[in-house]
Write an enzyme that holds these catalytic residues in place. Structure first.
Site, PDB file in Angstrom:
ATOM      1  N   ARG A 115      -8.388  -9.931   2.425  1.00  0.00           N
ATOM      2  CA  ARG A 115      -7.437 -10.068   1.309  1.00  0.00           C
ATOM      3  C   ARG A 115      -6.890 -11.495   1.209  1.00  0.00           C
ATOM      4  O   ARG A 115      -5.716 -11.693   0.896  1.00  0.00           O
ATOM      5  CB  ARG A 115      -6.282  -9.072   1.418  1.00  0.00           C
ATOM      6  CG  ARG A 115      -6.716  -7.656   1.703  1.00  0.00           C
ATOM      7  CD  ARG A 115      -7.687  -7.159   0.683  1.00  0.00           C
ATOM      8  NE  ARG A 115      -8.164  -5.805   0.970  1.00  0.00           N
ATOM      9  CZ  ARG A 115      -9.117  -5.216   0.276  1.00  0.00           C
ATOM     10  NH1 ARG A 115      -9.710  -5.837  -0.732  1.00  0.00           N
ATOM     11  NH2 ARG A 115      -9.490  -4.000   0.559  1.00  0.00           N
ATOM     12  N   LYS A 236      -2.716  -1.877  14.780  1.00  0.00           N
ATOM     13  CA  LYS A 236      -3.041  -0.936  13.714  1.00  0.00           C
ATOM     14  C   LYS A 236      -3.891   0.142  14.369  1.00  0.00           C
ATOM     15  O   LYS A 236      -5.040  -0.113  14.736  1.00  0.00           O
ATOM     16  CB  LYS A 236      -3.815  -1.659  12.606  1.00  0.00           C
ATOM     17  CG  LYS A 236      -4.414  -0.749  11.546  1.00  0.00           C
ATOM     18  CD  LYS A 236      -5.064  -1.569  10.419  1.00  0.00           C
ATOM     19  CE  LYS A 236      -5.699  -0.673   9.363  1.00  0.00           C
ATOM     20  NZ  LYS A 236      -6.257  -1.441   8.234  1.00  0.00           N
ATOM     21  N   GLU A 240      -7.380   3.788   8.799  1.00  0.00           N
ATOM     22  CA  GLU A 240      -8.571   3.218   8.158  1.00  0.00           C
ATOM     23  C   GLU A 240      -9.662   2.923   9.195  1.00  0.00           C
ATOM     24  O   GLU A 240     -10.153   1.806   9.303  1.00  0.00           O
ATOM     25  CB  GLU A 240      -8.190   1.975   7.346  1.00  0.00           C
ATOM     26  CG  GLU A 240      -7.184   2.311   6.251  1.00  0.00           C
ATOM     27  CD  GLU A 240      -6.822   1.141   5.351  1.00  0.00           C
ATOM     28  OE1 GLU A 240      -6.912  -0.013   5.782  1.00  0.00           O
ATOM     29  OE2 GLU A 240      -6.430   1.415   4.194  1.00  0.00           O
ATOM     30  N   LYS A 314       5.321  -0.603   6.010  1.00  0.00           N
ATOM     31  CA  LYS A 314       5.152  -1.276   4.706  1.00  0.00           C
ATOM     32  C   LYS A 314       6.336  -0.951   3.799  1.00  0.00           C
ATOM     33  O   LYS A 314       6.899   0.148   3.888  1.00  0.00           O
ATOM     34  CB  LYS A 314       3.851  -0.842   4.040  1.00  0.00           C
ATOM     35  CG  LYS A 314       2.617  -1.398   4.742  1.00  0.00           C
ATOM     36  CD  LYS A 314       1.331  -1.193   3.937  1.00  0.00           C
ATOM     37  CE  LYS A 314       0.148  -1.762   4.709  1.00  0.00           C
ATOM     38  NZ  LYS A 314      -1.119  -1.729   3.986  1.00  0.00           N
ATOM     39  N   ASP A 319       0.920   1.400  -0.541  1.00  0.00           N
ATOM     40  CA  ASP A 319       0.211   0.251   0.007  1.00  0.00           C
ATOM     41  C   ASP A 319       0.381  -0.967  -0.897  1.00  0.00           C
ATOM     42  O   ASP A 319      -0.558  -1.349  -1.593  1.00  0.00           O
ATOM     43  CB  ASP A 319      -1.279   0.621   0.124  1.00  0.00           C
ATOM     44  CG  ASP A 319      -2.077  -0.435   0.828  1.00  0.00           C
ATOM     45  OD1 ASP A 319      -1.473  -1.390   1.327  1.00  0.00           O
ATOM     46  OD2 ASP A 319      -3.310  -0.305   0.875  1.00  0.00           O
ATOM     47  N   GLU A 347      -2.845  -9.028  -2.991  1.00  0.00           N
ATOM     48  CA  GLU A 347      -3.969  -8.092  -3.065  1.00  0.00           C
ATOM     49  C   GLU A 347      -3.923  -7.262  -4.345  1.00  0.00           C
ATOM     50  O   GLU A 347      -4.919  -7.122  -5.041  1.00  0.00           O
ATOM     51  CB  GLU A 347      -3.956  -7.177  -1.836  1.00  0.00           C
ATOM     52  CG  GLU A 347      -5.059  -6.133  -1.872  1.00  0.00           C
ATOM     53  CD  GLU A 347      -5.089  -5.252  -0.631  1.00  0.00           C
ATOM     54  OE1 GLU A 347      -4.291  -5.471   0.297  1.00  0.00           O
ATOM     55  OE2 GLU A 347      -5.938  -4.345  -0.597  1.00  0.00           O
ATOM     56  N   TRP A 477      -9.552   8.052  -0.911  1.00  0.00           N
ATOM     57  CA  TRP A 477      -8.404   7.320  -0.362  1.00  0.00           C
ATOM     58  C   TRP A 477      -7.045   7.974  -0.657  1.00  0.00           C
ATOM     59  O   TRP A 477      -6.005   7.451  -0.275  1.00  0.00           O
ATOM     60  CB  TRP A 477      -8.400   5.881  -0.872  1.00  0.00           C
ATOM     61  CG  TRP A 477      -9.628   5.149  -0.454  1.00  0.00           C
ATOM     62  CD1 TRP A 477     -10.790   5.022  -1.164  1.00  0.00           C
ATOM     63  CD2 TRP A 477      -9.851   4.459   0.791  1.00  0.00           C
ATOM     64  NE1 TRP A 477     -11.717   4.287  -0.444  1.00  0.00           N
ATOM     65  CE2 TRP A 477     -11.154   3.930   0.751  1.00  0.00           C
ATOM     66  CE3 TRP A 477      -9.060   4.228   1.928  1.00  0.00           C
ATOM     67  CZ2 TRP A 477     -11.700   3.201   1.812  1.00  0.00           C
ATOM     68  CZ3 TRP A 477      -9.599   3.495   2.972  1.00  0.00           C
ATOM     69  CH2 TRP A 477     -10.906   2.994   2.915  1.00  0.00           C
TER      70      TRP A 477
HETATM   71  O1  GCW Z   1      -4.099  -2.458   1.647  1.00  0.00           O
HETATM   72  C1  GCW Z   1      -4.957  -2.202   2.661  1.00  0.00           C
HETATM   73  C2  GCW Z   1      -5.950  -3.288   2.551  1.00  0.00           C
HETATM   74  C3  GCW Z   1      -6.726  -3.513   3.822  1.00  0.00           C
HETATM   75  C4  GCW Z   1      -5.737  -3.711   4.957  1.00  0.00           C
HETATM   76  C5  GCW Z   1      -4.841  -2.496   5.048  1.00  0.00           C
HETATM   77  C6  GCW Z   1      -3.766  -2.626   6.107  1.00  0.00           C
HETATM   78  C7  GCW Z   1      -5.948  -5.078   6.909  1.00  0.00           C
HETATM   79  O2  GCW Z   1      -6.802  -3.028   1.471  1.00  0.00           O
HETATM   80  O3  GCW Z   1      -7.534  -4.629   3.633  1.00  0.00           O
HETATM   81  O4  GCW Z   1      -6.380  -3.972   6.170  1.00  0.00           O
HETATM   82  O5  GCW Z   1      -4.185  -2.296   3.841  1.00  0.00           O
HETATM   83  O6  GCW Z   1      -2.647  -2.935   5.757  1.00  0.00           O
HETATM   84  O7  GCW Z   1      -4.048  -2.406   7.264  1.00  0.00           O
END
Ligand code: GCW
Length: 615
Positions: A115, A236, A240, A314, A319, A347, A477
């Site tokens: 990103r 993390k 994902e 976050k 997101d 992003e 997703w």
């Molecule tokens: O928004 C998503 C992004 C990923 C990112 C993820 C995260 C680093 O598309 O690219 O990975 O969040 O925050 O872990």
């Protein structure tokens, strides 16, 4: 003409100094900075044990900066920046709102930045460290000048060989970066791969396995022998496709505490991200709702984390979308230390092609938070580009973020934009007002041509630039809007998915009622018919059309405003951003036409004002 590689809000200082520690740096930078200010006299002195704070007085004709170990350096920059911006630098004792003021790099060792919209990483290339020390020093100066005091240096998605940053294979290289940044008061964080024990030969990475615990303990001993002031790890996990404690049927307190205990003897912190959700969701299944995920995974664990664990959440529950409510996790977990995570990398907000000044958004978030999280973090928007941020004007976001870290709720986004303009383009820049309006309007403009009223995710999959209203609709997703011929949105009230009930009662009540729910979030919380009446009497559909026409016009206005500024701008900067504003107009037209047509095709209802909506 090439741009000056040092181009930033400190253009008056030249290459950054070298010094042994932050106070020595304060003295050196002050001497250098005074050379650019005729007739100004100043001294800096150290108040031992007073940390990050500082004050600035004037005695006869001399400014006196007094501050703690890092505070003296922050005070020096405050003095220099204020004088260059044409402001009074005097200040009583001044301390930051957040003790940890962090940036996360999502830099891969290949050189690619996940990103990243400002070129490759300025730390790595071709799977090895590859950097210009002078540029890293300049970076350190930029960070210190706005008080940022910690950075993680690798992507949270840890790909080999970055998993070895915590091993003797790469630690000596990490140490070199730490040594460059230390005199700027900046500490390093390393993002670690939870499965490292397995990659390095153990049978498991189970946090309750004694061999795994011993592995991390030994690793931490090695790390701290090399970089004694490493701030800690960033993780993390179970997100994902990253490994984590769930793979071993352990919860995230068990998973995090194991690492925290290895770090503890070295006073290291464990920063654990809460971006955990089911990313293989079936659109046919209405029983799960992605925004609920962070709260569901963590709220029940309150009180179970060790005292050197920080949960990094976050700002919103999805997101980094253009419009989201504040994550409900910030209103829960009173016994747990938290950091709020923002994303400077654009992003979902235009890839540093479209103009998007973030301070107004942060301000709204701060206003909605009842209890401030203890720490603050943001994903960087930086890269190897000469102007650091791709779009030159995106630098304003890094600058303002630093100010947010320092001032918290008190930050004035408009004032900081004005100050950034004065520092970057000069105190007497004749187009300052026009540029200020452009920055201040930019978020609303972008939001208007994007997905409507908090709906989110109508963006092109994977790249996340440009419109694709159903790009994610049947994907895995968990980001659905379920638009049909009558209605759009997900009902997140207690009658629907119940997401709204994760908030304290009064907030839940406010969000659940379409009369009290903020209009900009209506489609985040509610499924509404297109003929739903908005407060001003317009239908929802007409509001969507209007916003998209207005947003596109706004983008056109940004371009024409920029064109008007040409005579007052260095040619290279003008031309570089001109290209971006043109691309933004095209993007805004695409969004306008595709979103409007999308809803027009469902409803068959034309725009009341007769503007062009394509069939
Ligand atoms: O928004 C998503 C992004 C990923 C990112 C993820 C995260 C680093 O598309 O690219 O990975 O969040 O925050 O872990």
């Amino acid at each position: 003409m090439k741009m000056d590689p040092r181009l930033c809000w400190l253009p008056f200082m030249g290459p950054a100094c070298e010094a042994s520690d932050p106070f020595a740096m304060a003295q050196a930078e002050l001497a250098l900075g005074l050379a650019s200010l005729e007739g100004v006299q100043a001294r800096v002195s150290l108040l031992p044990g007073r940390g990050d704070g500082y004050e600035i007085k004037k005695e006869q004709d001399t400014y006196l900066v007094q501050g703690g170990e890092k505070g003296a350096l922050y005070g020096v920059y405050h003095l220099l920046l204020s004088l260059h911006a044409g402001e009074c630098p005097l200040t009583k004792w001044n301390e930051p709102a957040f003790p940890l003021r962090m940036l996360n790099h999502w830099d891969n060792m290949t050189g690619k930045v996940e990103r990243g919209y400002a070129g490759d990483s300025f730390f790595y290339q071709d799977n090895r460290f590859d950097y210009d020390p002078a540029r890293i020093r300049q970076y350190g100066r930029m960070l210190a000048s706005v008080g940022i005091n910690a950075i993680s240096i690798n992507n949270v998605n840890v790909h080999a060989p970055a998993d070895r940053l915590v091993t003797d294979q790469l630690l000596p290289e990490v140490k070199k970066i730490a040594d460059i940044l230390r005199p700027f008061g900046v500490r390093l964080i390393i993002a670690v791969d939870y499965a490292l024990p397995v990659t390095m030969g153990l049978k498991t990475a189970d946090p309750l396995d004694p061999a795994v615990q011993a592995f991390w303990k030994k690793q931490c001993d090695e790390i701290y022998a090399c970089v004694p002031d490493l701030l800690g790890f960033l993780v993390k996990a179970d997100s994902e496709f990253r490994p984590g404690p769930y793979m071993y049927k352990r919860d995230h307190a068990q998973g995090a505490n194991m690492l925290a205990r290895a770090l503890k003897p070295h006073r290291g912190m464990l920063i654990w991200r809460c971006f955990v959700y089911n990313c293989r969701q079936d659109w046919r299944d209405h029983s799960i709702d992605r925004p609920k995920a962070a709260y569901e995974n963590y709220a029940w664990l309150d009180g179970q984390f060790d005292d050197n664990v920080i949960l990094q959440v976050k700002n919103g529950p999805y997101d980094f979308q253009v419009r989201e409510p504040v994550s409900p996790l910030f209103y829960a977990m009173e016994k747990t230390e938290k950091a709020i995570e923002f994303q400077l990398a654009q992003e979902y907000t235009g890839h540093q092609i479209d103009l998007y000044y973030m301070a107004p958004m942060w301000k709204e978030v701060m206003d909605d938070l009842r209890v401030m999280p203890k720490h603050i973090c943001a994903v960087t928007n930086l890269g190897r580009d000469e102007n650091w941020t791709g779009h030159h004007l995106a630098q304003a976001n890094l600058y303002a973020y630093g100010r947010l870290c320092w001032l918290g709720r008190e930050m004035d986004g408009k004032g900081e934009a004005r100050r950034w303009i004065a520092l970057t383009f000069g105190q007497h820049f004749p187009e300052a007002d026009r540029l200020l309006s452009m920055l201040m309007d930019s978020r609303e403009i972008y939001e208007k041509y994007n997905a409507p009223l908090g709906l989110c995710w109508m963006v092109t999959p994977h790249t996340h630039y440009g419109p694709d209203p159903e790009g994610y609709e049947f994907a895995l997703w968990g980001t659905f809007h379920r638009a049909n011929h009558q209605a759009v949105g997900i009902d997140r009230t207690e009658k629907g998915t119940g997401y709204a009930c994760q908030y304290p009662e009064d907030m839940a009540k406010m969000y659940q009622d379409t009369d009290t729910c903020p209009e900009k979030l209506l489609l985040f919380f509610h499924r509404l018919r297109y003929d739903f009446k908005m407060k001003d009497g317009r239908t929802l559909l007409q509001r969507i059309y209007d916003d998209h026409f207005e947003g596109a016009q706004g983008a056109e206005r940004l371009l024409s405003d920029w064109e008007k500024m040409q005579p007052h701008l260095p040619e290279a900067i003008y031309a570089h951003s001109l290209d971006r504003f043109r691309r933004q107009v095209k993007n805004a037209h695409d969004w306008r036409d595709i979103i409007n047509t999308y809803f027009y095709r469902f409803t068959g209802i034309a725009d009341e004002k007769g503007r062009k909506i394509y069939d």
